[in-house]
Design an enzyme around this catalytic site. Structure first.
Site, PDB file in Angstrom:
ATOM      1  N   LYS B  82       1.457   7.359  -2.995  1.00  0.00           N
ATOM      2  CA  LYS B  82       2.385   7.899  -2.015  1.00  0.00           C
ATOM      3  C   LYS B  82       2.942   8.985  -2.656  1.00  0.00           C
ATOM      4  O   LYS B  82       3.504   9.131  -3.909  1.00  0.00           O
ATOM      5  CB  LYS B  82       3.378   6.777  -1.612  1.00  0.00           C
ATOM      6  CG  LYS B  82       4.527   7.080  -0.504  1.00  0.00           C
ATOM      7  CD  LYS B  82       5.444   5.776  -0.307  1.00  0.00           C
ATOM      8  CE  LYS B  82       6.349   6.139   0.620  1.00  0.00           C
ATOM      9  NZ  LYS B  82       7.118   4.923   0.836  1.00  0.00           N
ATOM     10  N   SER B 157       7.422   3.699   5.482  1.00  0.00           N
ATOM     11  CA  SER B 157       7.352   5.074   5.073  1.00  0.00           C
ATOM     12  C   SER B 157       5.713   5.408   4.414  1.00  0.00           C
ATOM     13  O   SER B 157       5.793   6.345   4.189  1.00  0.00           O
ATOM     14  CB  SER B 157       8.223   5.577   4.324  1.00  0.00           C
ATOM     15  OG  SER B 157       8.459   4.916   3.110  1.00  0.00           O
ATOM     16  N   SER B 181       8.302  -0.987   3.746  1.00  0.00           N
ATOM     17  CA  SER B 181       7.634   0.266   3.865  1.00  0.00           C
ATOM     18  C   SER B 181       6.222   0.213   3.061  1.00  0.00           C
ATOM     19  O   SER B 181       5.449   1.169   3.212  1.00  0.00           O
ATOM     20  CB  SER B 181       8.359   1.621   3.182  1.00  0.00           C
ATOM     21  OG  SER B 181       9.428   1.867   3.885  1.00  0.00           O
TER      22      SER B 181
END
Lengths: 58, 479
Positions: B82, B157, B181
Site C-alpha cells: 500500500k 482504504s 482498511s
C-alpha cells in the site's frame, strides 16, 4: 455550528461552496450528536485507554 | 505452466516451487509483470510500478539461490505495498497529491523486513487518499476497481492491494487498517485480510493514519499465506514505541492444529443488526461449518458495543487531523474535497470528546476481553454488504434489500461497521471468504481472537478455509 465551520474553513484559507458548508455542518453536527451518546455512560472508574499499549508490553 | 497459472498459485505453493528451482525468481517476476501489463490498467491497482527494479531484484535473488543462499519462503515472491508504507528510493504518495514526488530515504519497518526476507517489490498500490475513506475513489490517482466487477469499488482504504491480490497482480500485499482498511477490502475482493493485534507489527514508516487505531496487516489469497507473511513482519521494533515485546510464535505450525472443541462466540447485538440478507445467510452457513468442525458456538454479550462507533470517531478524527494539520494549513488545495472536509471537521471535535472516546474504548476493550475468556474466537460478518457500485458511493447511498442506506452517515459507518470494534480494542481479526452473492460478489467472514492470539485465530480460519474450499474457487477475473 455553521459559524464554527466557516471559521475553520476561513483559517485553512480554502473556499467552500454554500452547499459544501451545509454538508460539513450536517456531518460535524451528526458526529457531535453521536458523541453525546457517550454522555449516558458512567465512566467514573474508567481512565482513558492510552494505557492500552502498556497493558500489552510485559 | 502458463504465466496466468503461475500467478494463480498461493504464496506458499510458489515459494516451494522457487525453492525446488522448478521456476526462477525472474520467471515469476516476469509472469506477474505480464499480468499487470494485460490487466492492471483497468483495475488501476498500482500507483507506482517497478518493472526494472523488480527484474533486477529477481536476478540477484536467482544468483543467491545458485550460490546456495535461500533466504525464506518469501525468496523471489512478488509483492506489492500500500502506498502509505515508506519505501527507500521508491516514491511513496499515500494516495495524496502532497506526497506525489516524495521519495523516502528510509524504509518502513515492514518494507525493510520484506526486503530482508527475499520478497520482490513489484510496486506501490493505489489507496484512498491518506487512508481517509473506504471507497478508493481517489481524485489524484484514479479509482481502483473491484476485479469481480469493475463498476464496483474494491473497498478501502487498502483497495488497490486487495484488488491486486485477488486478480493475480501480486502474490501478496501489505496494507494498513485504521477502521477496517485491510479486512473490508479483502472481504469485498474475496481474499484473506489479517489485522494483527495492536503492537504485533511495527507502524514505523506508515504515512498518515491514526496513532492509536492504525495497524499494518496482510492481504493474501490463503490463510497459510497470511501466516507466512505475518511471520516476516511481526515483532518488536525500537522505532515504534507501541510495538510489543511479546514473543512471536511459529504461525505456520500453529494453524495446522485441530479446532475440535474450541469455542466460538456469536455476538447478540450490533454485528447482525444491519446486514444484507445474502451476507447474513453466508455468515450463518459459516457458523454451521464451524460447528461441523467440532467447534462449540455460544452467544456472547458486549454490553456497550453500541457506543463503539462514537468511540472510534471521537478518537480517530482528531488524531488524523492532528497528523495532517501542517499540510491542511500549508497546502489545503492539494487535498481531495472529501478528505479536506474530514480533516477540517477533526479540528471541531472537543478534547473532552476525544478523551471520553478513549475511556469508552477502555470499557469496550474490557468487555471483549471478558467475552474472549469464554470463547476462543468471535464470529461476525466483515462487511454488512457486498461491494457497492462506484456510482452509489459517489451519490452517497446504497440499496440494501430494497432499503436505501446512507453510506456517509458516521453513526452507521456502513462499510466499516463490523470492523471498527477491533480497531477500538486492538484485538486481532481476520476476514476470510465465505461465499458469494447471487450476482457473484464475494462475502467475508470476520473472525476475532485474543490479544496476541494470531496463531489460534489463523488456526480456526485455516480449518474453515479448508473445509469450505472458497479459496480455490474460480479466481477473480475482472469483467
Amino acid at each position: 455550528m455553521e459559524d464554527e465551520v466557516r471559521r475553520v474553513i476561513r483559517e485553512a484559507g480554502v473556499k467552500f461552496t454554500d452547499e459544501e458548508v451545509e454538508s460539513l455542518v450536517r456531518e460535524i453536527t451528526g458526529l457531535l450528536h453521536l458523541f453525546r451518546q457517550m454522555d449516558q455512560l458512567d465512566l467514573t472508574q474508567v481512565e482513558p485507554a492510552t494505557k492500552f499499549s502498556r497493558e500489552h508490553l510485559p | 505452466m502458463t504465466n496466468r497459472a503461475l500467478c494463480d498459485l498461493t504464496l506458499s505453493d510458489l515459494g516451494d516451487r522457487i525453492r525446488r528451482r522448478d521456476v526462477s525468481c525472474v520467471d515469476v517476476a516476469e509472469a506477474y509483470l505480464q499480468q499487470i501489463e494485460e490487466n492492471g490498467k483497468k483495475l488501476n491497482a498500482y500507483i507506482t510500478l517497478l518493472p526494472e527494479t523488480a527484474k533486477e531484484q529477481a536476478r540477484a535473488l536467482d544468483r543467491e539461490i545458485q550460490s546456495g543462499r535461500y533466504r525464506s519462503v518469501m525468496h523471489g515472491i512478488p509483492v506489492g505495498l500500500k502506498d502509505c508504507l515508506a519505501t527507500r528510493g521508491v516514491r511513496t504518495t499515500a494516495g495524496s497529491k502532497i506526497f506525489a514526488d516524495w521519495v523516502p530515504d528510509y524504509d518502513s519497518t515492514v518494507a525493510s523486513r520484506l526486503r530482508e526476507s527475499g520478497a520482490v517489490l513489484l510496486g506501490k498500490h493505489n489507496m484512498h487518499e491518506l487512508a481517509l475513506g473506504g471507497t478508493n475513489i481517489n481524485p489524484f490517482y484514479g479509482t481502483a476497481r473491484n476485479p469481480w466487477d469493475s463498476e464496483r469499488i474494491p473497498g478501502g482504504s487498502s483497495g488497490g492491494s486487495a484488488s491486486a491480490v485477488a486478480s493475480g497482480l501480486c502474490a501478496a500485499a501489505l496494507g494498513t487498517d485504521g477502521a477496517g482498511s485491510v479486512r473490508m477490502p479483502a472481504a469485498l475482493c474475496g481474499v484473506v485480510g489479517l489485522k494483527p493485534t495492536y503492537g504485533r507489527v511495527s507502524r514505523f514508516g506508515v504515512i498518515g493514519g491514526s496513532w492509536s487505531s492504525d495497524h499494518v496487516g496482510t492481504i493474501t489469497r490463503s490463510v497459510e499465506d497470511a501466516a507466512i507473511l505475518l511471520q516476516v513482519i511481526a515483532g518488536v521494533d525500537p522505532r515504534d514505541p507501541t510495538s510489543a515485546r511479546t514473543p512471536v510464535p511459529n504461525y505456520r505450525d500453529a494453524i495446522r492444529a485441530d479446532v475440535k472443541g474450541l469455542k466460538f462466540g456469536v455476538p447478540k447485538a450490533y454485528f447482525f443488526d444491519l446486514l444484507a440478507r445474502e451476507v447474513g445467510d453466508g455468515v450463518r452457513q459459516a457458523v454451521s461449518v464451524l460447528e461441523g468442525l467440532g467447534m462449540i458456538g455460544v452467544e456472547i454479550s458486549v454490553p456497550h458495543i453500541n457506543y463503539v462507533t462514537a468511540a472510534e470517531w471521537a478518537v480517530v478524527r482528531p488524531e488524523r487531523s492532528a497528523w495532517s494539520d501542517e499540510y491542511v494549513r500549508t497546502r489545503p488545495q492539494d487535498h481531495g474535497r472529501d478528505v479536506l472536509a474530514r480533516l477540517l471537521m477533526g479540528k471541531l471535535i472537543p478534547a473532552v470528546d476525544y478523551l471520553n472516546g478513549q475511556r469508552v474504548r477502555c470499557l469496550i476493550t474490557r468487555e471483549f476481553e471478558d467475552a474472549l475468556k469464554q470463547v476462543d474466537v468471535i464470529v461476525s460478518p466483515t462487511s454488512p454488504v457486498a461491494a457497492p457500485r462506484i456510482d452509489d458511493c459517489v451519490s452517497g447511498s446504497l440499496d440494501v434489500d430494497g432499503q436505501r442506506m446512507d453510506l456517509v452517515d458516521v453513526s452507521v459507518s456502513l462499510l466499516t461497521r463490523c470492523t471498527i470494534p477491533f480497531n477500538v480494542t486492538g484485538h486481532p481479526a481476520v476476514s476470510v471468504p465465505c461465499g458469494f452473492t447471487d450476482s457473484g460478489l464475494p462475502i467475508g467472514l470476520q473472525l476475532t481472537g485474543r490479544a496476541f492470539g494470531e496463531g489460534d485465530l489463523l488456526r480456526v480460519a485455516f480449518a474453515y478455509e479448508h473445509e469450505t474450499g472458497w479459496f480455490s474457487k474460480k479466481r477473480a477475473r475482472h469483467r
